[in-house]
Scaffold this motif. Structure first.
Motif, PDB file in Angstrom:
ATOM      1  N   ARG A 203      37.304  44.937  24.262  1.00 58.40           N
ATOM      2  CA  ARG A 203      37.809  44.745  23.148  1.00 58.40           C
ATOM      3  C   ARG A 203      38.011  43.024  22.911  1.00 58.40           C
ATOM      4  O   ARG A 203      38.339  42.650  21.848  1.00 58.40           O
ATOM      5  N   LEU A 204      37.981  42.532  24.129  1.00 61.01           N
ATOM      6  CA  LEU A 204      38.126  41.212  24.013  1.00 61.01           C
ATOM      7  C   LEU A 204      37.065  40.286  23.638  1.00 61.01           C
ATOM      8  O   LEU A 204      36.187  40.242  24.099  1.00 61.01           O
ATOM      9  N   ASP A 205      37.425  39.439  22.439  1.00 65.07           N
ATOM     10  CA  ASP A 205      36.403  38.764  21.787  1.00 65.07           C
ATOM     11  C   ASP A 205      36.119  37.521  22.575  1.00 65.07           C
ATOM     12  O   ASP A 205      37.021  36.761  23.308  1.00 65.07           O
ATOM     13  N   LYS A 206      34.912  36.687  22.216  1.00 64.07           N
ATOM     14  CA  LYS A 206      34.789  35.433  22.753  1.00 64.07           C
ATOM     15  C   LYS A 206      34.842  35.192  24.412  1.00 64.07           C
ATOM     16  O   LYS A 206      35.184  33.939  24.735  1.00 64.07           O
ATOM     17  N   ILE A 207      34.211  35.972  25.062  1.00 65.93           N
ATOM     18  CA  ILE A 207      34.214  35.907  26.439  1.00 65.93           C
ATOM     19  C   ILE A 207      33.070  35.069  26.728  1.00 65.93           C
ATOM     20  O   ILE A 207      31.765  35.575  26.139  1.00 65.93           O
ATOM     21  N   ASN A 208      32.908  34.022  27.572  1.00 68.99           N
ATOM     22  CA  ASN A 208      31.553  33.352  27.715  1.00 68.99           C
ATOM     23  C   ASN A 208      30.399  34.325  28.035  1.00 68.99           C
ATOM     24  O   ASN A 208      30.596  34.899  29.048  1.00 68.99           O
ATOM     25  N   SER A 209      29.239  34.123  27.606  1.00 70.77           N
ATOM     26  CA  SER A 209      28.337  35.046  28.042  1.00 70.77           C
ATOM     27  C   SER A 209      27.903  34.854  29.273  1.00 70.77           C
ATOM     28  O   SER A 209      27.037  35.727  30.043  1.00 70.77           O
ATOM     29  N   ASN A 210      28.259  33.509  30.118  1.00 77.41           N
ATOM     30  CA  ASN A 210      27.790  33.229  31.304  1.00 77.41           C
ATOM     31  C   ASN A 210      28.604  33.851  32.285  1.00 77.41           C
ATOM     32  O   ASN A 210      28.176  33.654  33.776  1.00 77.41           O
ATOM     33  N   ILE A 211      29.862  34.389  31.983  1.00 81.14           N
ATOM     34  CA  ILE A 211      30.668  35.176  32.819  1.00 81.14           C
ATOM     35  C   ILE A 211      30.205  36.612  33.234  1.00 81.14           C
ATOM     36  O   ILE A 211      30.037  37.107  32.037  1.00 81.14           O
ATOM     37  N   LYS A 212      30.143  36.813  34.343  1.00 81.29           N
ATOM     38  CA  LYS A 212      29.578  38.300  34.812  1.00 81.29           C
ATOM     39  C   LYS A 212      30.892  39.140  34.872  1.00 81.29           C
ATOM     40  O   LYS A 212      31.801  38.777  35.443  1.00 81.29           O
ATOM     41  N   ILE A 213      30.777  40.186  34.160  1.00 79.81           N
ATOM     42  CA  ILE A 213      32.062  41.238  34.366  1.00 79.81           C
ATOM     43  C   ILE A 213      31.593  42.450  35.210  1.00 79.81           C
ATOM     44  O   ILE A 213      30.457  43.090  34.509  1.00 79.81           O
ATOM     45  N   VAL A 214      32.236  42.774  36.227  1.00 79.47           N
ATOM     46  CA  VAL A 214      31.914  44.202  36.697  1.00 79.47           C
ATOM     47  C   VAL A 214      32.902  44.871  36.812  1.00 79.47           C
ATOM     48  O   VAL A 214      34.357  44.520  37.134  1.00 79.47           O
ATOM     49  N   ASN A 215      33.061  46.360  36.455  1.00 80.32           N
ATOM     50  CA  ASN A 215      34.193  47.141  36.812  1.00 80.32           C
ATOM     51  C   ASN A 215      33.827  47.906  37.926  1.00 80.32           C
ATOM     52  O   ASN A 215      32.919  48.610  38.267  1.00 80.32           O
ATOM     53  N   ILE A 216      35.182  48.346  38.578  1.00 82.15           N
ATOM     54  CA  ILE A 216      35.041  48.920  39.808  1.00 82.15           C
ATOM     55  C   ILE A 216      36.314  50.077  39.473  1.00 82.15           C
ATOM     56  O   ILE A 216      37.207  49.852  38.516  1.00 82.15           O
ATOM     57  N   ILE A 217      36.401  51.138  40.338  1.00 86.09           N
ATOM     58  CA  ILE A 217      37.698  52.096  40.324  1.00 86.09           C
ATOM     59  C   ILE A 217      38.698  51.378  40.773  1.00 86.09           C
ATOM     60  O   ILE A 217      38.991  50.364  41.378  1.00 86.09           O
ATOM     61  N   HIS A 218      39.879  51.904  40.359  1.00 83.50           N
ATOM     62  CA  HIS A 218      41.249  51.005  40.434  1.00 83.50           C
ATOM     63  C   HIS A 218      41.596  51.493  42.167  1.00 83.50           C
ATOM     64  O   HIS A 218      41.295  52.630  42.667  1.00 83.50           O
ATOM     65  N   PRO A 219      41.884  50.205  42.709  1.00 77.53           N
ATOM     66  CA  PRO A 219      42.190  50.779  44.212  1.00 77.53           C
ATOM     67  C   PRO A 219      43.116  51.614  44.685  1.00 77.53           C
ATOM     68  O   PRO A 219      43.166  52.257  45.419  1.00 77.53           O
ATOM     69  N   SER A 220      44.021  51.754  43.710  1.00 79.54           N
ATOM     70  CA  SER A 220      45.238  52.926  43.963  1.00 79.54           C
ATOM     71  C   SER A 220      44.771  54.096  43.940  1.00 79.54           C
ATOM     72  O   SER A 220      45.447  55.051  44.584  1.00 79.54           O
ATOM     73  N   MET A 221      43.621  54.551  43.353  1.00 82.99           N
ATOM     74  CA  MET A 221      42.820  55.919  43.090  1.00 82.99           C
ATOM     75  C   MET A 221      41.946  55.939  44.055  1.00 82.99           C
ATOM     76  O   MET A 221      40.977  56.764  43.586  1.00 82.99           O
ATOM     77  N   TYR A 222      41.568  54.955  45.048  1.00 82.00           N
ATOM     78  CA  TYR A 222      40.374  55.125  45.799  1.00 82.00           C
ATOM     79  C   TYR A 222      39.983  56.485  46.176  1.00 82.00           C
ATOM     80  O   TYR A 222      38.709  56.723  46.069  1.00 82.00           O
ATOM     81  N   ASN A 223      40.712  57.263  46.901  1.00 79.73           N
ATOM     82  CA  ASN A 223      40.315  58.514  47.514  1.00 79.73           C
ATOM     83  C   ASN A 223      39.692  59.595  46.404  1.00 79.73           C
ATOM     84  O   ASN A 223      39.032  60.076  46.702  1.00 79.73           O
ATOM     85  N   SER A 224      40.580  59.432  45.104  1.00 84.21           N
ATOM     86  CA  SER A 224      40.179  60.731  44.165  1.00 84.21           C
ATOM     87  C   SER A 224      38.896  59.980  43.498  1.00 84.21           C
ATOM     88  O   SER A 224      38.227  60.990  42.743  1.00 84.21           O
ATOM     89  N   ASN A 225      38.714  58.848  43.356  1.00 85.50           N
ATOM     90  CA  ASN A 225      37.732  58.240  42.220  1.00 85.50           C
ATOM     91  C   ASN A 225      36.640  57.430  42.669  1.00 85.50           C
ATOM     92  O   ASN A 225      35.562  57.434  41.907  1.00 85.50           O
ATOM     93  N   VAL A 226      36.758  57.373  44.104  1.00 84.30           N
ATOM     94  CA  VAL A 226      35.237  56.606  44.627  1.00 84.30           C
ATOM     95  C   VAL A 226      34.073  57.408  44.527  1.00 84.30           C
ATOM     96  O   VAL A 226      32.804  57.003  44.376  1.00 84.30           O
ATOM     97  N   LYS A 227      34.195  58.767  44.472  1.00 82.25           N
ATOM     98  CA  LYS A 227      32.909  59.720  44.255  1.00 82.25           C
ATOM     99  C   LYS A 227      32.072  59.314  42.909  1.00 82.25           C
ATOM    100  O   LYS A 227      31.064  59.612  42.787  1.00 82.25           O
ATOM    101  N   HIS A 228      32.939  58.501  41.915  1.00 81.74           N
ATOM    102  CA  HIS A 228      32.457  58.552  40.749  1.00 81.74           C
ATOM    103  C   HIS A 228      31.659  57.088  40.474  1.00 81.74           C
ATOM    104  O   HIS A 228      30.843  56.835  39.464  1.00 81.74           O
ATOM    105  N   GLU A 229      31.721  56.440  41.547  1.00 80.51           N
ATOM    106  CA  GLU A 229      31.186  55.189  41.558  1.00 80.51           C
ATOM    107  C   GLU A 229      29.554  55.294  41.632  1.00 80.51           C
ATOM    108  O   GLU A 229      29.185  56.023  42.280  1.00 80.51           O
TER     109      GLU A 229
END
Length: 232
Positions: A178-204
């Motif tokens: 939802r955040l506007d005006k992020i420089n298109s040259n910036i790469k954005i990568v989403n990963i699971i939240h570390p605190s929920m690693y054991n239950s959520n890593v299977k979804h990666e």
């Protein structure tokens, strides 16, 4: 960017009064309580740098990677942190984050570029009673608070000028979308939240160059590794 006093520079544009805190006390401002001593903690609760106590703290760093969480957590946990009863580095978030980042680099020669990272949150407030500890968003409570927090986040990105932003968890990803005006040259990568690693890593999931799909732990490692190699 090179800046030995990056947290102080950000604090100048993230003053509590700019956030418009609700008089009912929904939000408590976090101050730079660790200005004179390095601590591993997400800014602004800590300095925003990863610090291995067995190594010399490097006050001047070349910041290339911005790692973003949701918020600093509950007021009670923060108070324990301030009083020295707990260390942020001992939480599940940090323990798993260190494991994830280090293992993502095991397939290469060298170590994960910790000195090139700055750790912060989308929201600079604390969760009080009535706000669940895990999940949810402070931005859903107060639109004005959310708007002001986004302005500070945009300014923070402008100051740091990261080449890569790693978002932790789906909530942070939704906020960043939802955040506007992020420089298109910036790469954005989403990963699971570390605190929920054991239950959520299977979804990666990770798509290989030949169009195949790998999942779980190896997918997470490859996603981070490729993102970092892409900014070198």
């Amino acid at each position: 960017m090179y800046d030995r006093d990056l947290p102080t520079k950000i604090l100048k544009i993230a003053k509590p009064e700019l956030l418009g805190f609700d008089p009912k006390g929904l939000f408590i401002p976090i101050v730079d309580s660790f200005k004179d001593k390095p601590e591993t903690a997400f800014f602004p609760g800590g300095r925003g740098f990863y610090y291995d106590k067995e190594e010399e703290f490097k006050s001047q760093r070349e910041i290339k990677i911005l790692v973003l969480g949701n918020d600093f957590g509950k007021q009670s946990d923060y108070n324990n942190f301030i009083e020295g009863k707990k260390r942020d580095a001992d939480t599940g978030t940090w323990k798993n984050l260190i494991k994830i980042f280090n293992e993502s680099y095991n397939v290469l020669d060298g170590n994960f570029p910790w000195d090139n990272c700055f750790f912060s949150n989308v929201y600079l407030g604390l969760r009080l009673k009535g706000v669940k500890k895990i999940g949810g968003s402070l931005g859903k409570i107060d639109k004005d608070y959310k708007d002001k927090s986004f302005k500070i986040l945009s300014k923070k990105i402008e100051i740091i000028r990261p080449k890569l932003i790693i978002t932790l968890g789906k909530i942070v990803k939704m906020e960043m979308d939802r955040l506007d005006k992020i420089n298109s040259n910036i790469k954005i990568v989403n990963i699971i939240h570390p605190s929920m690693y054991n239950s959520n890593v299977k979804h990666e999931k990770y798509t290989t160059k030949d169009g195949g799909t790998i999942t779980a732990e190896y997918a997470l490692k490859m996603k981070i590794k490729d993102a970092i190699l892409g900014i070198k």
